[in-house]
Design an enzyme around this catalytic site. Structure first.
Site, PDB file in Angstrom:
ATOM      1  N   HIS A   1       0.824  -1.212   0.000  1.00  0.00           N
ATOM      2  CA  HIS A   1       0.000   0.000   0.000  1.00  0.00           C
ATOM      3  C   HIS A   1       0.859   1.263   0.000  1.00  0.00           C
ATOM      4  O   HIS A   1       0.660   2.151  -0.826  1.00  0.00           O
ATOM      5  CB  HIS A   1      -0.931  -0.006   1.212  1.00  0.00           C
ATOM      6  CG  HIS A   1      -1.660   1.280   1.420  1.00  0.00           C
ATOM      7  ND1 HIS A   1      -2.631   1.727   0.556  1.00  0.00           N
ATOM      8  CD2 HIS A   1      -1.545   2.224   2.376  1.00  0.00           C
ATOM      9  CE1 HIS A   1      -3.088   2.889   0.979  1.00  0.00           C
ATOM     10  NE2 HIS A   1      -2.445   3.218   2.076  1.00  0.00           N
TER      11      HIS A   1
ATOM     12  N   TYR B   1      -7.937   7.257  15.646  1.00  0.00           N
ATOM     13  CA  TYR B   1      -7.967   5.981  16.367  1.00  0.00           C
ATOM     14  C   TYR B   1      -6.580   5.632  16.905  1.00  0.00           C
ATOM     15  O   TYR B   1      -6.422   5.274  18.080  1.00  0.00           O
ATOM     16  CB  TYR B   1      -8.474   4.855  15.452  1.00  0.00           C
ATOM     17  CG  TYR B   1      -8.355   3.506  16.094  1.00  0.00           C
ATOM     18  CD1 TYR B   1      -9.356   3.010  16.921  1.00  0.00           C
ATOM     19  CD2 TYR B   1      -7.213   2.724  15.906  1.00  0.00           C
ATOM     20  CE1 TYR B   1      -9.227   1.780  17.539  1.00  0.00           C
ATOM     21  CE2 TYR B   1      -7.080   1.497  16.523  1.00  0.00           C
ATOM     22  CZ  TYR B   1      -8.082   1.036  17.335  1.00  0.00           C
ATOM     23  OH  TYR B   1      -7.945  -0.173  17.957  1.00  0.00           O
TER      24      TYR B   1
ATOM     25  N   THR C   1     -12.178  -0.268   9.652  1.00  0.00           N
ATOM     26  CA  THR C   1     -11.772  -1.127   8.539  1.00  0.00           C
ATOM     27  C   THR C   1     -12.903  -1.235   7.516  1.00  0.00           C
ATOM     28  O   THR C   1     -12.665  -1.219   6.314  1.00  0.00           O
ATOM     29  CB  THR C   1     -11.358  -2.523   9.044  1.00  0.00           C
ATOM     30  OG1 THR C   1     -10.364  -2.368  10.062  1.00  0.00           O
ATOM     31  CG2 THR C   1     -10.798  -3.374   7.921  1.00  0.00           C
TER      32      THR C   1
END
Length: 133
Positions: free
Chosen positions: A19, A56, A77
């Site tokens: 990623h 978070y 997610t």
């Protein structure tokens, strides 16, 4: 880099490395050669999701006493997965409506985001679904 420095080797996965390396190459290519406004919506959505994600991470870094407030990790997610689905739909619409966005880059982006979606679905299943059974 932060995972390695904090000795969190379990967080260094193919998904994570792919990623980040891929985003650097893709973003550089887009900004260097393409530069059209159609990419702005994806960037804005990604910035929103990352703002929530890093909020978070910030809260989780405050210590164990915060764990009871961090019940929403799996929903984060899910938001990322929804982001990828929206990105695929958007990419397909760019391809169908033949706008100024280069077709070859559109095809690349659709397949790239499909790969991200696949990898995130595997991560989600491994992290959340397998623990429920």
């Amino acid at each position: 880099v932060f995972f390695v420095l904090r000795k969190k080797q379990s967080h260094v996965s193919f998904l994570h490395v792919y990623h980040h390396v891929n985003m650097v190459v893709t973003t550089w290519t887009f900004l260097r050669f393409i530069k059209v406004q159609q990419g702005a919506i994806c960037g804005a959505l990604n910035a929103l999701i990352h703002s929530i994600m890093y909020s978070y991470y910030f809260l989780s870094a405050l210590g164990p006493h915060m764990q009871k407030y961090l019940w929403w990790k799996k929903y984060l997610t899910r938001l990322q997965i929804i982001q990828f689905i929206l990105g695929i739909i958007y990419g397909i619409s760019l391809f169908i409506y033949d706008c100024e966005f280069p077709r070859l880059f559109t095809i690349y982006m659709i397949f790239d985001v499909l790969l991200f979606l696949y990898l995130f679905l595997i991560f989600y299943k491994k992290t959340y679904k397998d623990k429920e059974t």
